[in-house]
Design an enzyme around this catalytic site. Structure first.
Site, short mmCIF file in Angstrom:
data_model
loop_
_atom_site.label_atom_id
_atom_site.label_comp_id
_atom_site.label_asym_id
_atom_site.label_seq_id
_atom_site.Cartn_x
_atom_site.Cartn_y
_atom_site.Cartn_z
N HIS A 1 0.81 -1.21 0.00
CA HIS A 1 0.00 0.00 0.00
C HIS A 1 0.85 1.27 0.00
O HIS A 1 0.32 2.37 -0.20
CB HIS A 1 -0.94 0.01 1.21
CG HIS A 1 -2.33 0.46 0.88
ND1 HIS A 1 -2.59 1.57 0.11
CD2 HIS A 1 -3.54 -0.06 1.21
CE1 HIS A 1 -3.89 1.73 -0.01
NE2 HIS A 1 -4.50 0.75 0.63
N ASP B 1 -2.35 3.31 -4.24
CA ASP B 1 -3.61 3.22 -3.52
C ASP B 1 -4.52 2.18 -4.17
O ASP B 1 -4.17 1.57 -5.19
CB ASP B 1 -4.29 4.59 -3.49
CG ASP B 1 -3.47 5.62 -2.74
OD1 ASP B 1 -2.84 5.24 -1.73
OD2 ASP B 1 -3.44 6.79 -3.15
#
Length: 474
Positions: free
Chosen positions: A445, A449
């Site tokens: 992450h 995104d």
């Protein structure tokens, strides 16, 4: 004058600091040529042969099969007839890489001494016997051999001893050191087993089968009759509970240890997330069938999925990257080195297809087949197991639909592919039976995104459902 040179376990590269001896390729008293492989070792990366940089007679070996040695530990000693010609060696001792010249045919030279001798003079006699075979005349060679033997007896280190020769029929081919240790711990003679693997290779199942057969034999023997039940004070006349089975401890070393370390590091350092989608793979399966029906080399399903991956990474390069934590930077890579998970008898390994983005389906199929066979036989080199930038995990071969795999550190993402199975699916407004697959993407992450990850996965699913979508990027 004969001199004994010590050959130590060389630097294995890739940060490896130790290796386990799988089997010796030479015995004490053998004559070896420069760069001839002398021992097969297993590292955390692969099983490879180590060449010796010296030519001469093997005088001692250090470590039995199954022994783990650190880099720099002595492997063996070699008596050379001309120290000036061999003191520097060839330098070709890197694990996993070829040598500069082909090994010469081996000849056996045995020292003819009384049983139990094993002295430095025996090693010198063997060295001089090899030198005598190459002398101009027999008489001159014999005189030179006796003179050199006398000198070598006084110059050889006192700590060098010649162990007894190994059995004439050599080591037993075993799939891994863990299987050899299982047999050793349970007093199973590997020479009495018939291996079920390729070329008689002994697998773990063979050793376990021998243990079960022995247990069955012992269970019917008179001396194995269980003792009478012991009455407990709290419940007179009741039988004592059966003894608990002893716990089995399996050392985390070799490939299994390397996998454990890497997965633990991935869990500690990478904040991963997973998204998934179901896709109708019917058209992809039809396209593959049409390709294979047209003649030429067969195309594997894994190769088609890999081709889809490289096209998706070209559109979403954020996922072909890694995080440099020291510099606090995301490093996006220009080449796609595609790793794929392969389950073997030695554990899970991830071979890497170099420059996968430049290969077509036929080339990918051939490279997958080559690396899979090398993984099965344990002959992958360190270079074939490192440097991946993205991993494709086809866990559908195990008959499961979905998974949330751990990212292969330091990569940024991994695509998981479940089994392709017939399921009810709404197709063109009607319920039909279609070939459905679940795709999952586990991603770091920090590099992107959910929108980027979802876009990548959706593009892959679109290509699976409509392979013609790939034509836009070819």
């Amino acid at each position: 004058m004969a001199q004994v040179l010590e050959f130590k376990l060389p630097d294995l590269g890739e940060g490896l600091t130790e290796a386990e001896i799988v089997r010796w390729l030479v015995e004490v008293g053998d004559v070896v040529a420069v760069d001839q492989p002398v021992v097969e070792v297993e590292t955390a990366k692969a099983m490879v042969e180590v060449p010796c940089p010296y030519g001469g007679v093997i005088t001692a070996r250090f470590g039995e099969e199954g022994t783990e040695l650190p880099v720099g530990a002595p492997l063996l000693t070699v008596a050379v007839g001309d120290p000036a010609a061999h003191s520097e060696g060839s330098g070709n001792v890197l694990v996993g890489y070829g040598t500069s010249e082909a090994p010469a045919r081996r000849r056996r030279v045995r020292a003819t001494t009384a049983a139990g001798a094993g002295t430095a003079a025996d090693a010198a006699d063997a060295a001089n016997a090899a030198n005598a075979a190459n002398a101009a005349t027999g008489a001159t060679a014999a005189r030179n051999g006796r003179a050199k033997a006398a000198e070598a007896t006084t110059t050889l280190p006192a700590r060098v001893a010649v162990p007894a020769p190994a059995p004439a029929n050599g080591p037993v081919p075993v799939i891994s050191p863990l299987v050899r240790k299982l047999a050793r711990d349970n007093d199973v003679d590997l020479r009495e087993l018939s291996g079920s693997g390729p070329d008689g290779l002994i697998l773990r199942a063979d050793v376990e089968g021998a243990l079960r057969a022995r247990a069955a034999r012992l269970g019917t023997a008179p001396e194995t009759v269980a003792p009478a039940p012991v009455a407990l004070p709290s419940s007179p006349g009741s039988a004592a509970p059966p003894a608990e089975a002893a716990a089995v401890r399996v050392p985390l070393k070799g490939v299994r240890g390397a996998v454990a370390d890497k997965l633990s590091r991935s869990r500690r350092e990478i904040p991963d997330a997973t998204c998934w989608v179901d896709a109708d793979a019917t058209e992809l399966m039809r396209a593959r069938a049409a390709m294979n029906a047209a003649g030429g080399p067969k195309i594997s399903l894994l190769a088609l999925l890999a081709r889809i991956c490289t096209a998706a990474l070209a559109r979403f390069p954020e996922l072909n990257s890694f995080v440099d934590t020291g510099a606090r930077e995301i490093v996006r890579l220009g080449q796609v080195h595609l790793g794929f998970a392969a389950q073997t008898e030695r554990g899970l390994v991830v071979p890497v297809v170099r420059d996968a983005h430049t290969r077509d389906a036929e080339s990918l199929t051939a490279e997958f087949a080559r690396l899979t066979e090398a993984a099965r036989t344990g002959t992958l080199t360190p270079g074939e197991l490192t440097g991946g930038t993205f991993t494709l995990n086809n866990y559908g071969v195990f008959g499961v639909d979905g998974s949330t795999p751990i990212i292969n550190h330091p990569e940024a993402a991994m695509l998981g592919v479940g089994r392709i199975a017939p399921k009810p699916w709404v197709h063109e407004g009607e319920l039909a039976v279609r070939q459905v697959v679940q795709l999952s993407l586990t991603f770091d992450h920090r590099v992107c995104d959910g929108g980027t990850a979802g876009g990548f996965l959706r593009y892959v699913a679109d290509c699976v459902e409509q392979p013609a979508v790939l034509l836009r990027t070819l």
